[in-house]
Write an enzyme that holds these catalytic residues in place. Structure first.
Site, mmCIF file in Angstrom:
data_model
loop_
_atom_site.group_PDB
_atom_site.id
_atom_site.type_symbol
_atom_site.label_atom_id
_atom_site.label_comp_id
_atom_site.label_asym_id
_atom_site.label_seq_id
_atom_site.Cartn_x
_atom_site.Cartn_y
_atom_site.Cartn_z
ATOM 1 N N ASN A 18 -13.020 0.012 -5.466
ATOM 2 C CA ASN A 18 -12.815 -0.573 -6.782
ATOM 3 C C ASN A 18 -14.044 -1.349 -7.267
ATOM 4 O OD1 ASN A 18 -11.970 -2.031 -8.961
ATOM 5 N ND2 ASN A 18 -10.568 -3.300 -7.793
ATOM 6 N N GLU A 66 -1.397 -17.705 -7.736
ATOM 7 C CA GLU A 66 -0.532 -16.930 -8.613
ATOM 8 C C GLU A 66 0.941 -17.185 -8.322
ATOM 9 O OE1 GLU A 66 -3.384 -13.233 -9.850
ATOM 10 O OE2 GLU A 66 -1.628 -12.802 -8.651
ATOM 11 N N TYR A 96 0.835 -1.200 0.000
ATOM 12 C CA TYR A 96 0.000 0.000 0.000
ATOM 13 C C TYR A 96 0.872 1.254 0.000
ATOM 14 C CZ TYR A 96 -3.815 -3.176 1.190
ATOM 15 O OH TYR A 96 -4.726 -4.204 1.173
ATOM 16 N N CYS A 98 -6.254 -5.864 -7.163
ATOM 17 C CA CYS A 98 -6.110 -5.336 -5.807
ATOM 18 C C CYS A 98 -5.640 -6.417 -4.847
ATOM 19 C CB CYS A 98 -7.417 -4.717 -5.339
ATOM 20 S SG CYS A 98 -8.878 -5.625 -5.791
ATOM 21 N N HIS A 99 -5.790 -7.691 -5.227
ATOM 22 C CA HIS A 99 -5.316 -8.757 -4.352
ATOM 23 C C HIS A 99 -3.791 -8.795 -4.304
ATOM 24 C CE1 HIS A 99 -5.614 -10.362 -8.419
ATOM 25 N NE2 HIS A 99 -4.658 -11.225 -8.093
#
Length: 166
Positions: free
Chosen positions: A113, A148, A91, A121-122
């Site tokens: 969002n 991911e 952030y 955003c993850h």
DNA sequence: GCTAATAGGCGGT
DNA sequence: ACCGCCTATTAGC
């Protein structure tokens, strides 16, 4: 309101990527149920399928950023869309990248969002490696990140996978 | 306009 | 690990 969905299995549970829009993409959500009250629309079904593949394979195709975003939110979304699959940022890094001192404001913007998942955003976590918040729940965030290729131990992301300089 | 509410960060305990 | 104080932005009053 046009709507489409795509099944997506996550940690043994089945989720639905729900795309809701009106001619163009407006909203993309992760839900435990498909929306029974809106009929499937061909275009939105394609959007949902695209989103599913994007999560599974990491292939990004250009997607319109939320039409109702404030200038600040646009800056945040543009900044984090540069974070590649397999990495995360923080952030405060995002804040620094767009010339803003308050990292909480970045979290604010991500919460607002309207098209999560496409705007990744993850992939934004706290500076100390802990995950931070997520609209659909922190456990979902963790599972998407693991998918991911992010390594998470004791609730913290492997520091070598964190991009501090965007 | 002001106020409260955040998906954060930092420094002191 | 907890706590207090800082921060920026937004929604609601």
């Amino acid at each position: 309101m046009a709507c489409g969905w795509s099944k997506y299995s996550l940690g043994g549970k089945v989720f639905y990527i729900v795309a809701i829009g009106d001619g163009r993409l407006e909203e993309l959500l992760l839900r435990e149920e498909s929306s029974p009250d809106c009929a499937g629309d061909d275009n939105m079904m394609k959007v949902a399928e695209l989103a599913r593949r994007w999560i599974l394979e990491g292939n990004v195709s250009a997607v319109d950023i939320g039409p109702n975003a404030t200038p600040f939110q646009r800056k945040v979304y543009e900044a984090i869309s540069k974070i590649p699959k397999g990495s995360v940022s923080t952030y405060s890094s995002v804040a620094k990248a767009i010339g803003c001192k308050g990292s909480r404001a970045v979290g604010q913007a991500l919460k607002k969002n309207s098209i999560p998942l496409f705007i990744p955003c993850h992939r934004v976590v706290r500076k100390d490696g802990s995950l931070g918040g997520f609209e659909c729940g922190p456990d979902i965030k963790e599972q998407i990140l693991r998918k991911e290729g992010i390594r998470i131990t004791n609730g913290k992301v492997d520091p070598s996978q964190i991009i501090y300089d965007l």
